[in-house]
Design a protein around this motif. Structure first.
Motif, PDB file in Angstrom:
ATOM      1  N   LYS A   1      76.474 -10.111 -27.532  1.00 13.02           N
ATOM      2  CA  LYS A   1      75.239 -10.498 -28.211  1.00 13.02           C
ATOM      3  C   LYS A   1      75.381 -11.877 -28.841  1.00 13.02           C
ATOM      4  O   LYS A   1      76.492 -12.344 -29.122  1.00 13.02           O
ATOM      5  N   ILE A   2      74.234 -12.515 -29.064  1.00 14.37           N
ATOM      6  CA  ILE A   2      74.183 -13.838 -29.669  1.00 14.37           C
ATOM      7  C   ILE A   2      73.048 -13.840 -30.689  1.00 14.37           C
ATOM      8  O   ILE A   2      71.998 -13.242 -30.460  1.00 14.37           O
ATOM      9  N   TRP A   3      73.273 -14.485 -31.831  1.00 15.21           N
ATOM     10  CA  TRP A   3      72.246 -14.514 -32.863  1.00 15.21           C
ATOM     11  C   TRP A   3      72.382 -15.794 -33.685  1.00 15.21           C
ATOM     12  O   TRP A   3      73.365 -16.526 -33.559  1.00 15.21           O
ATOM     13  N   VAL A   4      71.385 -16.046 -34.518  1.00 16.57           N
ATOM     14  CA  VAL A   4      71.345 -17.303 -35.260  1.00 16.57           C
ATOM     15  C   VAL A   4      70.957 -17.046 -36.711  1.00 16.57           C
ATOM     16  O   VAL A   4      70.180 -16.139 -37.010  1.00 16.57           O
ATOM     17  N   GLU A   5      71.531 -17.851 -37.602  1.00 15.83           N
ATOM     18  CA  GLU A   5      71.175 -17.846 -39.021  1.00 15.83           C
ATOM     19  C   GLU A   5      70.934 -19.293 -39.434  1.00 15.83           C
ATOM     20  O   GLU A   5      71.682 -20.188 -39.031  1.00 15.83           O
ATOM     21  N   SER A   6      69.893 -19.508 -40.244  1.00 12.00           N
ATOM     22  CA  SER A   6      69.566 -20.891 -40.586  1.00 12.00           C
ATOM     23  C   SER A   6      68.777 -20.962 -41.880  1.00 12.00           C
ATOM     24  O   SER A   6      68.054 -20.024 -42.236  1.00 12.00           O
TER      25      SER A   6
END
Length: 489
Positions: free
Chosen positions: A463-468
């Protein structure tokens, strides 16, 4: 007066009548003995008459008693048989007992006639039981099918009272399945267009269909069909009419259509921009009277740059199409993260050496190994780092760190760039999508790097995810598997 009482009195009357006939007959016989030729003395006949009377009285008493006993026995047996029939019929009417107890051949006790009746009744019950089991099985199968079909199905009456709904319907409308039966659908769901379609079906008695966006938390878009049923049965009054509601959630379909439309629009724009530039520069070059040699050389360079961009765009599109279609062949092997770091550092070293941007790796153990396709995971890291560079100020920092978990390794590519608004986080992995923040839309690139990275990670089963945070930077995470237990060189 009951059957048993009538039977007893009938038998008693017959016995008394029989005894009366006997008494009268004996009296006539005794009277005859007093006449010639017998001429018996009066005392003798009186004594004989007295003895016969006593005997007859005893006989009458015994006869009456036997008649009563026999009548009682017959009446009791007959009454028991009738009670069995009565109990049988009452049980069937009230359905208080299982039918199996009525299906044995000795259902009714009594005379041969009742035994024959019992046999016929047991056959009738067996046939009825078989038909009932078939009906129940058919109803259970229909119920099972309705409960498990993906389409949301609901049955209401003409007053919009919910009589049935499968779990898909309750989930789609976001209502409680246990407490909704018996309530008005209009009280539970406030979607005006849905209510209007149902009302139109009730008024016209014709099937109605349309697309509706539900007025609930999910705001799902559904394909709705409302069908009147039982309307062809003239024996049923209008109040018996029911209305079948079938809903299918097409939110994902509409979203995919929008994505396709956006893709066509974005792809057309991305292709048109360099082609327009190439066409303009080429037209200028064809006009021999315009431009100096140095300027013409600049145009040739720009045409070359745009051609390179188009080549990269087409290459990325082909790669993305290949990945999404499952045609990408993964070559898994155990490899060192340190080897990936060396390869990527060599690739970006010229860029970072010419700028003030900081680039750093944070790997706690250089011997850490992962089980991946090294070429594809290298492409993922390159795409993420390249994207971070585009959205980070020249004096910013980009770092690649590694965290170890029980079965996985987590990569983190972090930058100190402009950040991404929370409302746009879900879309950053879409093809050609770019964050609408300041001058970000002017940043060069095909807009496919993050989408390709996402699909490569998914092809690895991870899985791949982003936080910003806007103004603070962005971190993109993806997981890979640790090395397999094999002998390594």
């Amino acid at each position: 007066m009951g059957f048993r009482t009538v039977l007893i009195f009938s038998q008693l009357g017959i016995a008394l009548a029989f005894c009366l006939v006997i008494v009268l007959g004996f009296n006539n016989v005794i009277d005859t003995l007093e006449d010639p030729p017998f001429n018996l003395p009066k005392p003798v006949t009186l004594n004989l008459h007295s003895q016969l009377s006593r005997y007859l009285l005893v006989a009458i008493t015994i006869s009456v008693f036997l008649a009563m006993v026999l009548s009682w026995a017959i009446a009791k047996r007959t009454s028991r048989s009738i009670e069995s029939v009565k109990h049988f019929l009452e049980g069937l009417i009230r359905n208080q007992s299982p039918l199996e107890q009525y299906s044995h051949p000795n259902l009714i006790e009594g005379f041969a006639e009742f035994s024959e009746l019992s046999t016929h009744l047991s056959k009738l019950v067996a046939s009825f039981q078989n038909d009932l089991n078939t009906t129940r099985y058919s109803a259970q199968m229909k119920q099972l099918i309705l409960d498990n079909i993906a389409e949301a199905t609901m049955l209401i009456d003409q007053k919009f009272i919910i009589e049935y709904g499968n779990q898909s319907a309750f989930d789609l409308l976001e209502i409680d399945s246990e407490n909704s039966i018996g309530l008005s659908l209009f009280e539970i769901d406030r979607t005006s267009k849905l209510n209007d379609i149902i009302k139109r079906c009730v008024e016209t008695q014709k099937a109605q269909s349309d697309e509706v966006q539900l007025n609930n938390v999910s705001e799902a878009v559904v394909s709705l069909v409302v069908i009147p049923i039982f309307q062809s049965f003239s024996s049923l009054s209008e109040s018996k009419n029911k209305y079948l509601i079938v809903m299918q959630d097409i939110s994902m379909l509409r979203k995919l259509q929008q994505v396709r439309s956006d893709f066509v629009t974005n792809a057309s724009h991305e292709l048109r921009t360099p082609l327009t530039a190439i066409q303009g520069y080429a037209e200028t070059l064809l006009d021999k009277e315009n431009g100096k040699k140095k300027q013409r050389q600049q145009f040739i360079v720009r045409i070359y740059e745009q051609a390179i961009y188009l080549s990269g765009l087409i290459s990325d599109l082909l790669n993305l199409s290949k990945i999404e279609s499952g045609g990408l062949q993964l070559n898994f092997e155990n490899c060192k993260i340190a080897d990936l770091r060396k390869k990527i550092t060599n690739l970006f070293e010229p860029l970072f050496s010419e700028s003030k941007m900081n680039f750093e790796w944070k790997i706690p153990d250089n011997s850490t190994r992962i089980y991946v396709d090294p070429e594809l995971i290298t492409q993922v890291l390159v795409n993420l780092i390249d994207n971070a560079i585009k959205y980070t100020e020249p004096d910013g920092t980009i770092s690649v760190s590694v965290q170890t978990e029980e079965h996985n390794i987590i990569f983190q590519v972090k930058d100190t760039g402009i950040g991404i608004p929370k409302r746009e986080l879900e879309r950053i992995f879409e093809r050609f999508y770019r964050v609408d923040t300041g001058g970000a839309n002017q940043i060069k690139g095909t807009g496919l790097g993050l989408s390709i990275a996402k699909h490569i990670v998914l092809q690895h089963g991870e899985k791949i995810w982003v936080e910003s945070e806007v103004g603070e930077g962005t971190s993109v995470f993806f997981s890979v598997k640790k090395q397999r237990n094999t002998t390594l060189p």
